[in-house]
Scaffold this active site. Structure first.
Site, PDB file in Angstrom:
ATOM      1  N   THR A  51      -3.583  -2.510  -1.870  1.00 36.52           N
ATOM      2  CA  THR A  51      -3.055  -1.865  -0.671  1.00 36.52           C
ATOM      3  C   THR A  51      -3.645  -2.597   0.516  1.00 36.52           C
ATOM      4  O   THR A  51      -4.851  -2.556   0.749  1.00 36.52           O
ATOM      5  CB  THR A  51      -3.428  -0.378  -0.626  1.00 36.52           C
ATOM      6  N   LYS A  53       3.568   1.983   0.950  1.00 37.02           N
ATOM      7  CA  LYS A  53       2.290   2.510   0.480  1.00 37.02           C
ATOM      8  C   LYS A  53       1.579   3.281   1.588  1.00 37.02           C
ATOM      9  O   LYS A  53       0.898   4.281   1.329  1.00 37.02           O
ATOM     10  CB  LYS A  53       1.400   1.376  -0.021  1.00 37.02           C
ATOM     11  N   LYS A  91      -9.991   2.739   4.161  1.00 34.90           N
ATOM     12  CA  LYS A  91      -9.384   1.462   4.531  1.00 34.90           C
ATOM     13  C   LYS A  91      -7.880   1.616   4.707  1.00 34.90           C
ATOM     14  O   LYS A  91      -7.288   1.130   5.680  1.00 34.90           O
ATOM     15  CB  LYS A  91      -9.707   0.419   3.458  1.00 34.90           C
TER      16      LYS A  91
END
Length: 291
Positions: free
Chosen positions: A98, A173, A241
């Site tokens: 990701t 995502k 993150k």
């Protein structure tokens, strides 16, 4: 070009399970990860070991990466002893980390300059989905390349969807992580409410998991919370993150996401308590007064 020879870079919590599925499907898999000892069981299962990402790439038809942060992705592709250093024309690279949509586009451009193909293919489903071979895979890039690699993705994935050109997989995502972030707050608060009301939370989960409140997090992470199991299927530090990437992208689109901002602040508090290496279900600790 056949796609039987696979290089897989990054064999962490999820990557190791993906490699096992590929080996069981009789693909020839060469791996690279920073710590060889952590990949010992994969080597015993038949994976070949390489000392660098570039060495792992040299003979591969297709290269998969699943690492931690965008900086890791950039380094593993563009850095010294990286994938592009060992690449050859005709190879396909698939980043399942990701990461940022902009970086996905940068990698695709470099791949095209080398007569290679690139797909950004982040996944969802955590350690459970990886072990069961049921990951959701969100893909961006050339649609013809996507069709070519789909049979391999189906070895470890279930819902495999082409989302658009380079970066579209990463944007999808972000949508996934945004939905999870605020849903996780709801799961924790529902369980905390049940306990405070004197109910048996396990029994409550039986009722609400299959109704309108049902979600993957409620069904899979709710029971872990009740057992006090906060080990990572997906690390808090990696989730933060992802939230940072999503909020940066949203800011550029001039989109306000107050729910995501709240979730990030709550997870940042867990990091301040030294819990960054725990699973995302550790958010439940925020509702335990003794903790």
């Amino acid at each position: 070009m056949s796609l039987n020879k696979i290089a897989f870079i990054g064999t962490g919590v999820m990557g190791s399970s993906v490699v096992r599925h590929l080996l069981q499907a009789n693909y020839e898999v060469t791996i690279y990860t920073r710590t060889k000892e952590k990949a010992a069981t994969l080597i015993e299962a038949g994976a070949k070991w390489s000392e660098t990402a570039s060495a792992a790439t040299e003979e591969a038809d297709i290269v998969f990466t699943m690492v931690g942060y965008p900086a890791d992705v950039e380094s593993i592709y563009l850095g010294e002893n990286g994938i592009f250093e060992g690449s050859k024309e005709g190879q396909i690279i698939v980043d399942m980390t990701t990461s940022s949509p902009a970086l996905a586009k940068k990698i695709e451009l470099e791949a095209k300059n080398r007569n290679m193909a690139s797909i950004d293919a982040p996944v969802s489903g955590g350690d459970i989905g990886a072990k069961n071979g049921t990951l959701s895979i969100m893909c961006g890039g050339d649609p013809e390349v996507f069709e070519k690699i789909s049979p391999i993705l189906s070895v470890f994935g279930k819902d495999i969807v082409y989302q658009g050109l380079a970066g579209a997989g990463q944007h999808t995502k972000m949508c996934n992580q945004i939905a999870i972030a605020t849903n996780m707050i709801g799961v924790c608060e529902a369980i905390a409410y049940a306990e405070q009301a004197g109910l048996d939370p396990k029994t409550v989960l039986k009722s609400i998991s299959s109704g309108a409140a049902g979600s993957w997090s409620l069904s899979n992470l709710g029971p872990r919370m009740l057992k006090g199991d906060f080990e990572p299927g997906f690390y808090i530090k990696h989730f933060l993150k992802d939230m940072d990437i999503a909020l940066k992208e949203a800011e550029e689109m001039k989109l306000s996401l107050p729910g995501l901002e709240l979730a990030r602040s709550m997870y940042n508090r867990l990091v301040s308590k030294g819990l960054e290496d725990k699973g995302t279900q550790a958010l439940y600790k925020s509702y335990r007064t003794a903790e």
